[in-house]
Design a protein around this motif. Structure first.
Motif, PDB file in Angstrom:
ATOM      1  N   CYS A 162       0.824  -1.219   0.000  1.00 51.56           N
ATOM      2  CA  CYS A 162       0.000   0.000   0.000  1.00 51.56           C
ATOM      3  C   CYS A 162       0.855   1.265   0.000  1.00 51.56           C
ATOM      4  CB  CYS A 162      -0.924   0.036   1.214  1.00 51.56           C
ATOM      5  SG  CYS A 162      -2.375  -0.994   1.066  1.00 51.56           S
ATOM      6  N   TYR A 210      -7.674  -6.963   0.488  1.00 54.22           N
ATOM      7  CA  TYR A 210      -6.810  -6.256   1.435  1.00 54.22           C
ATOM      8  C   TYR A 210      -6.273  -7.265   2.447  1.00 54.22           C
ATOM      9  CZ  TYR A 210      -5.232  -3.207   5.171  1.00 54.22           C
ATOM     10  OH  TYR A 210      -4.473  -2.602   6.140  1.00 54.22           O
ATOM     11  N   GLU A 251     -13.080  -6.040   1.600  1.00 54.11           N
ATOM     12  CA  GLU A 251     -13.227  -4.593   1.663  1.00 54.11           C
ATOM     13  C   GLU A 251     -11.857  -3.924   1.692  1.00 54.11           C
ATOM     14  OE1 GLU A 251     -15.926  -3.134   4.625  1.00 54.11           O
ATOM     15  OE2 GLU A 251     -17.171  -4.944   4.443  1.00 54.11           O
ATOM     16  N   PRO A 269      -9.744  -0.731   2.299  1.00 54.30           N
ATOM     17  CA  PRO A 269      -9.945   0.533   3.018  1.00 54.30           C
ATOM     18  C   PRO A 269      -9.539   1.743   2.172  1.00 54.30           C
ATOM     19  CG  PRO A 269      -8.006  -0.596   3.848  1.00 54.30           C
ATOM     20  CD  PRO A 269      -8.658  -1.517   2.854  1.00 54.30           C
ATOM     21  N   ASP A 270     -10.141   2.885   2.502  1.00 53.28           N
ATOM     22  CA  ASP A 270      -9.762   4.132   1.849  1.00 53.28           C
ATOM     23  C   ASP A 270      -8.314   4.444   2.167  1.00 53.28           C
ATOM     24  OD1 ASP A 270     -12.296   4.469   0.805  1.00 53.28           O
ATOM     25  OD2 ASP A 270     -12.992   5.679   2.502  1.00 53.28           O
ATOM     26  N   GLY A 271      -7.672   5.149   1.259  1.00 55.95           N
ATOM     27  CA  GLY A 271      -6.280   5.503   1.469  1.00 55.95           C
ATOM     28  C   GLY A 271      -5.429   5.014   0.317  1.00 55.95           C
ATOM     29  N   CYS A 297      -4.244   2.198  -0.542  1.00 54.31           N
ATOM     30  CA  CYS A 297      -4.573   0.922  -1.167  1.00 54.31           C
ATOM     31  C   CYS A 297      -5.771   1.005  -2.098  1.00 54.31           C
ATOM     32  CB  CYS A 297      -4.844  -0.142  -0.105  1.00 54.31           C
ATOM     33  SG  CYS A 297      -3.362  -0.973   0.447  1.00 54.31           S
ATOM     34  N   SER A 298      -6.581   2.027  -1.961  1.00 53.46           N
ATOM     35  CA  SER A 298      -7.814   2.105  -2.758  1.00 53.46           C
ATOM     36  C   SER A 298      -7.581   2.699  -4.147  1.00 53.46           C
ATOM     37  CB  SER A 298      -8.856   2.928  -2.026  1.00 53.46           C
ATOM     38  OG  SER A 298      -8.431   4.261  -1.882  1.00 53.46           O
ATOM     39  N   GLN A 299      -6.392   3.187  -4.415  1.00 53.94           N
ATOM     40  CA  GLN A 299      -6.121   3.836  -5.713  1.00 53.94           C
ATOM     41  C   GLN A 299      -5.898   2.827  -6.790  1.00 53.94           C
ATOM     42  OE1 GLN A 299      -2.865   6.412  -4.813  1.00 53.94           O
ATOM     43  NE2 GLN A 299      -4.108   7.723  -3.543  1.00 53.94           N
TER      44      GLN A 299
END
Length: 126
Positions: A52, A84, A118, A120-122, A124-126
């Protein structure tokens, strides 16, 4: 009789030396253990982990045989769906004779801390 005793002593010393060398390797591995967070993808041809924090990608060796099982238990319809994960493991040089040669390093997983569909935002979400 004397040569028999010498042979037994030699075998015992060899066994002690072999055990000592084996323990040294494990202590080096355990001293390099890290907890990492990222995305894991698994399928018939690929086992990859993307960190991440900087997006680097690693080949994965599941030394505890728990990561692949946990991934399969999430019941994806298609392979290679990213999940994740938080893992404990160490980085090693990739084997040049296998698919892992396409990766700079291999992440050897020693413990699965968390696995989730799921993301998480941040970073890793890109």
């Amino acid at each position: 009789m004397k040569s028999f005793k010498q042979a037994i002593v030699f075998v015992m010393l060899f066994g002690v030396a072999l055990t000592a060398c084996n323990r040294a390797d494990k202590s080096v591995e355990s001293s390099n253990l890290k907890t990492v967070k990222g995305l894991y993808s698994f399928g018939p041809e690929m086992k990859s982990f993307t960190l991440c924090e900087d997006g680097r990608e690693y080949w994965v060796v599941d030394s505890v045989k728990n990561l692949e099982l946990s991934y399969s238990n999430l019941n994806f319809e298609k392979p290679y769906e990213p999940v994740y994960v938080e893992l404990q493991g160490y980085f090693a040089k990739s084997d040049t004779a296998t698919v892992a040669a396409d990766f700079d390093s291999t992440l050897v997983v020693t413990k699965v801390i968390k696995i989730s569909k799921e993301i998480p935002d941040g970073p890793c979400s890109q």
